[in-house]
Design an enzyme around this catalytic site. Sequence first.
Site, PDB file in Angstrom:
ATOM      1  N   TYR A 143      83.769  27.153   1.748  1.00 51.10           N
ATOM      2  CA  TYR A 143      82.782  28.189   1.404  1.00 51.10           C
ATOM      3  C   TYR A 143      82.816  28.463  -0.100  1.00 51.10           C
ATOM      4  O   TYR A 143      81.801  28.376  -0.789  1.00 51.10           O
ATOM      5  CB  TYR A 143      83.059  29.475   2.198  1.00 51.10           C
ATOM      6  CG  TYR A 143      82.364  30.670   1.596  1.00 51.10           C
ATOM      7  CD1 TYR A 143      80.974  30.776   1.640  1.00 51.10           C
ATOM      8  CD2 TYR A 143      83.083  31.664   0.925  1.00 51.10           C
ATOM      9  CE1 TYR A 143      80.335  31.853   1.039  1.00 51.10           C
ATOM     10  CE2 TYR A 143      82.451  32.739   0.330  1.00 51.10           C
ATOM     11  CZ  TYR A 143      81.070  32.818   0.389  1.00 51.10           C
ATOM     12  OH  TYR A 143      80.437  33.866  -0.219  1.00 51.10           O
ATOM     13  N   LYS A 147      80.130  27.418  -3.453  1.00 43.25           N
ATOM     14  CA  LYS A 147      79.599  28.328  -4.481  1.00 43.25           C
ATOM     15  C   LYS A 147      79.951  27.813  -5.878  1.00 43.25           C
ATOM     16  O   LYS A 147      79.135  27.878  -6.806  1.00 43.25           O
ATOM     17  CB  LYS A 147      80.147  29.748  -4.272  1.00 43.25           C
ATOM     18  CG  LYS A 147      79.700  30.381  -2.953  1.00 43.25           C
ATOM     19  CD  LYS A 147      78.226  30.755  -2.999  1.00 43.25           C
ATOM     20  CE  LYS A 147      77.744  31.389  -1.730  1.00 43.25           C
ATOM     21  NZ  LYS A 147      76.348  31.832  -1.793  1.00 43.25           N
TER      22      LYS A 147
END
Length: 325
Positions: A143, A147
């Site tokens: 995750y 980003k």
Amino acid sequence: MNPRKILVTGGAGYIGSHTVRQLLREGHEVTVVDNLSKGHRHNVPEACLFEMDLADTESLARLMRKRRCEAVIHFAAFIAVGESMRLPSKYFVNNVSGSLSLLSAMVETGVRHIVFSSTAAVYGDPASSPIRENFPIQALNPYGESKVMVERILEWYDRIHNLTSVCLRYFNASGADPEGGLGEQHDPETHLIPLIFRAIQTGQPLTVFGDDYPTPDGTCVRDYIHVNDLAQAHILALEYLIQGGASERFNVGTGIGHTVLETIRTVEAVAGKKVPYVVGPRRDGDAPALVASSDKLRQKLGWSPKYADLRTIVEHAWKFASKEL
Ligand code: UDP
């Protein structure tokens, strides 16, 4: 601020819907793109909502042209850290490919500014606190890595396509709009404050993930930031970019840390009820303490949080969760 025409991806989600409401309050024209895989139709006015997948570059470009969008706020992404450790490709495909598709549509239509929803997870387990934007980038899960990848892609789009971006690295988004009707509704829910509420409502104990960290009471420290203050940071960033500001990265947090046990006590004080909990093992990938320095955001964009104290944040969230609003 002049009225702007803004495309918001993921605008039917938690932070997205609060930002959309704030943009509309300030008189902007908002186009929401959401595939409703996680977002809720009831979170945005019907007239703003376009049910569309980010992967559909051509439809995105058509919509941006039709609505004459000047800038984009990009929220649409999967957010569950634990799931990303089991299903990394789901996170890279959706979060990175989705962003690339959006960027292609922006380049094709000449939309030159984007505010990107990033995360404190880009810092991994930082050596000291509070965290500044120049700390090493070292994501600990897919995750966070997704980003980091988009942040880096945005640097290249600036150099090559003159597309300017602000990456907002959120700490722990929480609370709800005090005017009601919007709040945190993730499925499955993994975030601490709504899970504490659930423990009160169901009587099923919350598991506190570890109490042997090097923190004042042994539980993890986090910086809880009110979702409306986060929304305001996006709007300031947007105006900064439209006015010609250079690409930037900013932390968004209050600078105040609270342990898990302090958060439980705060909920007990607000709800007037005991929280059933048990202490369990540490959760994989949890950093002991994540507290933001938001000096850069305060100085450069004039941002400051309106609801910095945890009690107010919890009061607003509790009103939503207990359907008092
Ligand atoms: N936490 C916990 N029990 C839970 C959920 C979270 O003890 O059921 C802790 C978690 O370990 C972290 C803090 O609460 O220290 C905030 O977790 P959350 O998942 O809300 O946000 P994160 O900091 O992971 O982005």
